[in-house]
Write a protein that holds these residues in place. Structure first.
Motif, PDB file in Angstrom:
ATOM      1  N   SER A 190       0.793  -1.267   0.084  1.00  0.00           N
ATOM      2  CA  SER A 190       0.028  -0.054  -0.035  1.00  0.00           C
ATOM      3  C   SER A 190       0.921   1.481   0.106  1.00  0.00           C
ATOM      4  O   SER A 190       1.635   1.450   1.070  1.00  0.00           O
ATOM      5  CB  SER A 190      -0.787  -0.204   1.148  1.00  0.00           C
ATOM      6  N   LEU A 191       0.709   2.186  -1.157  1.00  0.00           N
ATOM      7  CA  LEU A 191       1.358   3.197  -1.095  1.00  0.00           C
ATOM      8  C   LEU A 191       0.533   4.519  -1.171  1.00  0.00           C
ATOM      9  O   LEU A 191      -0.340   4.528  -2.132  1.00  0.00           O
ATOM     10  CB  LEU A 191       2.461   3.359  -2.347  1.00  0.00           C
ATOM     11  N   LYS A 192       0.676   5.640  -0.321  1.00  0.00           N
ATOM     12  CA  LYS A 192      -0.004   6.912  -0.417  1.00  0.00           C
ATOM     13  C   LYS A 192       1.122   8.024  -0.191  1.00  0.00           C
ATOM     14  O   LYS A 192       1.732   7.976   0.792  1.00  0.00           O
ATOM     15  CB  LYS A 192      -1.174   6.977   0.413  1.00  0.00           C
ATOM     16  N   SER A 193       1.343   8.927  -1.269  1.00  0.00           N
ATOM     17  CA  SER A 193       2.213   9.923  -1.096  1.00  0.00           C
ATOM     18  C   SER A 193       3.440   9.396  -0.619  1.00  0.00           C
ATOM     19  O   SER A 193       4.132   9.778   0.384  1.00  0.00           O
ATOM     20  CB  SER A 193       1.690  11.146  -0.149  1.00  0.00           C
ATOM     21  N   VAL A 194       4.166   8.860  -1.566  1.00  0.00           N
ATOM     22  CA  VAL A 194       5.572   8.389  -1.251  1.00  0.00           C
ATOM     23  C   VAL A 194       6.396   8.551  -2.292  1.00  0.00           C
ATOM     24  O   VAL A 194       5.986   8.457  -3.614  1.00  0.00           O
ATOM     25  CB  VAL A 194       5.292   6.635  -1.134  1.00  0.00           C
ATOM     26  N   ILE A 195       7.568   8.614  -2.261  1.00  0.00           N
ATOM     27  CA  ILE A 195       8.734   8.738  -3.068  1.00  0.00           C
ATOM     28  C   ILE A 195       9.873   7.629  -2.878  1.00  0.00           C
ATOM     29  O   ILE A 195      10.342   7.393  -1.437  1.00  0.00           O
ATOM     30  CB  ILE A 195       9.535  10.091  -2.922  1.00  0.00           C
ATOM     31  N   LEU A 196       9.885   6.638  -3.781  1.00  0.00           N
ATOM     32  CA  LEU A 196      10.989   5.919  -3.795  1.00  0.00           C
ATOM     33  C   LEU A 196      12.005   6.395  -4.411  1.00  0.00           C
ATOM     34  O   LEU A 196      12.068   6.165  -5.885  1.00  0.00           O
ATOM     35  CB  LEU A 196      10.378   4.456  -4.099  1.00  0.00           C
ATOM     36  N   ASN A 197      13.328   6.349  -3.974  1.00  0.00           N
ATOM     37  CA  ASN A 197      14.541   6.454  -4.726  1.00  0.00           C
ATOM     38  C   ASN A 197      15.011   5.268  -5.546  1.00  0.00           C
ATOM     39  O   ASN A 197      14.391   4.224  -5.207  1.00  0.00           O
ATOM     40  CB  ASN A 197      15.628   7.173  -4.044  1.00  0.00           C
ATOM     41  N   HIS A 198      16.071   5.256  -6.220  1.00  0.00           N
ATOM     42  CA  HIS A 198      16.478   4.264  -6.848  1.00  0.00           C
ATOM     43  C   HIS A 198      16.963   3.013  -5.889  1.00  0.00           C
ATOM     44  O   HIS A 198      17.233   3.250  -5.041  1.00  0.00           O
ATOM     45  CB  HIS A 198      17.428   4.389  -7.913  1.00  0.00           C
ATOM     46  N   ASP A 199      16.633   1.676  -6.457  1.00  0.00           N
ATOM     47  CA  ASP A 199      17.114   0.457  -6.085  1.00  0.00           C
ATOM     48  C   ASP A 199      16.423   0.262  -4.803  1.00  0.00           C
ATOM     49  O   ASP A 199      17.261  -0.080  -3.838  1.00  0.00           O
ATOM     50  CB  ASP A 199      18.559   0.704  -5.810  1.00  0.00           C
ATOM     51  N   VAL A 200      15.221   0.527  -4.588  1.00  0.00           N
ATOM     52  CA  VAL A 200      14.402   0.231  -3.395  1.00  0.00           C
ATOM     53  C   VAL A 200      13.571  -0.968  -3.840  1.00  0.00           C
ATOM     54  O   VAL A 200      12.871  -1.185  -4.459  1.00  0.00           O
ATOM     55  CB  VAL A 200      13.438   1.460  -3.139  1.00  0.00           C
ATOM     56  N   TYR A 201      13.566  -1.972  -2.537  1.00  0.00           N
ATOM     57  CA  TYR A 201      12.866  -3.019  -2.539  1.00  0.00           C
ATOM     58  C   TYR A 201      11.907  -2.887  -1.525  1.00  0.00           C
ATOM     59  O   TYR A 201      12.238  -3.082  -0.439  1.00  0.00           O
ATOM     60  CB  TYR A 201      13.684  -4.452  -2.421  1.00  0.00           C
ATOM     61  N   VAL A 202      10.649  -2.889  -1.716  1.00  0.00           N
ATOM     62  CA  VAL A 202       9.326  -2.980  -0.876  1.00  0.00           C
ATOM     63  C   VAL A 202       8.725  -4.474  -0.820  1.00  0.00           C
ATOM     64  O   VAL A 202       8.170  -4.990  -1.709  1.00  0.00           O
ATOM     65  CB  VAL A 202       8.409  -2.086  -1.167  1.00  0.00           C
ATOM     66  N   GLU A 203       8.978  -5.078   0.275  1.00  0.00           N
ATOM     67  CA  GLU A 203       8.368  -6.432   0.500  1.00  0.00           C
ATOM     68  C   GLU A 203       6.703  -6.421   0.540  1.00  0.00           C
ATOM     69  O   GLU A 203       6.277  -5.540   0.863  1.00  0.00           O
ATOM     70  CB  GLU A 203       9.119  -7.313   1.430  1.00  0.00           C
TER      71      GLU A 203
END
Length: 288
Positions: free
Chosen positions: A240-253
């Motif tokens: 679940s994502l809301k108002s999120v910034i993921l920079n490079h090479d991120v793994y969200v399980e």
């Protein structure tokens, strides 16, 4: 954007040696503010993009012991279309002004302090400053200094008075806290900083374009329009994502919930509890 003047082209000097405050150092370690990455670009890169738009031809970056890192971040001069010299050197604005004659700059010096984030305003300042009869001018907005100074070519050996030039509608973030950093990222994303652009991609439907974020699963509760995913990220199922910034090479399980959060590069998120109003960096969650 056109150059501010057809006849003058000052040498830009970026002062990139201001250390972070203690609160930001607790998150990012002991590095200079100029290398703080906002919406995918460092402060120095944001400044260079503005100078590039203005057709400035030469820039010197004074980065003290951080020079090697800054050079790696900005890359070669071909990227910017200008001559860029990064120096392992530290000078204050006052020291630069005292030594300007030794720099052999017939069109003057444009000194930019890389200790804050600003909306694009340098071109507007230079156009107004160029019409002034004074030699040393400082940019201000609502009577607050913006950290931008122009010294025109002058025969005087010493400049005593600094005149102010008011520039309207400049947004400034001094980046004094983790809250400021968080706010700056989202303000750049939504366009509150005129002229500044994020380098990461706005991925309104996660998984729709795989070149934006490789191996992203479509089974994700993503609120459209407020998700930014940089390259080489991976999301597991039921994220679940809301108002999120993921920079490079991120793994969200899988089963992770993120809201109003920035995840810095090379992170693995596997928290069983929701993460909200936070910065995630090097395995640590910093609440703001």
């Amino acid at each position: 954007m056109k150059p501010y003047s057809d006849n003058t082209d000052p040498v830009a000097i970026i002062l990139a040696d201001q250390p972070m405050g203690e609160e930001l150092q607790a998150v990012f370690g002991r590095q200079d503010l100029a290398s703080l990455r906002i919406a995918g670009n460092t402060i120095v890169e944001h400044i260079l993009m503005e100078l590039q738009d203005m057709k400035i031809h030469e820039c010197i970056v004074l980065a003290r012991q951080n020079a090697v890192q800054v050079q790696a971040e900005i890359g070669n001069a071909e990227r910017w279309g200008m001559n860029i010299t990064v120096m392992d050197y530290s000078l204050s604005k006052e020291q630069v002004l005292r030594e300007y004659k030794s720099l052999s700059t017939p069109n003057g010096l444009l000194i930019i302090e890389a200790d804050r984030l600003r909306s694009h305003c340098i071109g507007n300042f230079l156009r107004r400053a160029n019409a002034s009869e004074y030699s040393l001018l400082e940019a201000r907005c609502a009577h607050q200094p913006l950290g931008i100074t122009l010294l025109k070519n002058t025969k005087a050996d010493f400049i005593i008075n600094t005149m102010s030039i008011e520039v309207d509608d400049v947004v400034v973030n001094t980046l004094g806290s983790t809250h400021d950093f968080h706010r700056a990222n989202f303000d750049v994303v939504v366009g509150n900083f005129k002229g500044l652009e994020p380098s990461v991609h706005i991925n309104s439907i996660v998984g729709q374009r795989q070149h934006w974020a490789s191996n992203v699963q479509p089974h994700c509760d993503a609120h459209q329009g407020n998700i930014m995913i940089d390259r080489h990220c991976r999301l597991g199922r039921d994220v679940s994502l809301k108002s999120v910034i993921l920079n490079h090479d991120v793994y969200v399980e899988r089963n992770v919930s993120l809201e109003n959060t920035i995840v810095m590069p090379n992170a693995i998120i596997s928290s069983p509890k929701p993460i909200k109003n936070a910065i995630v960096h090097e395995g640590m969650v910093f609440q703001i």
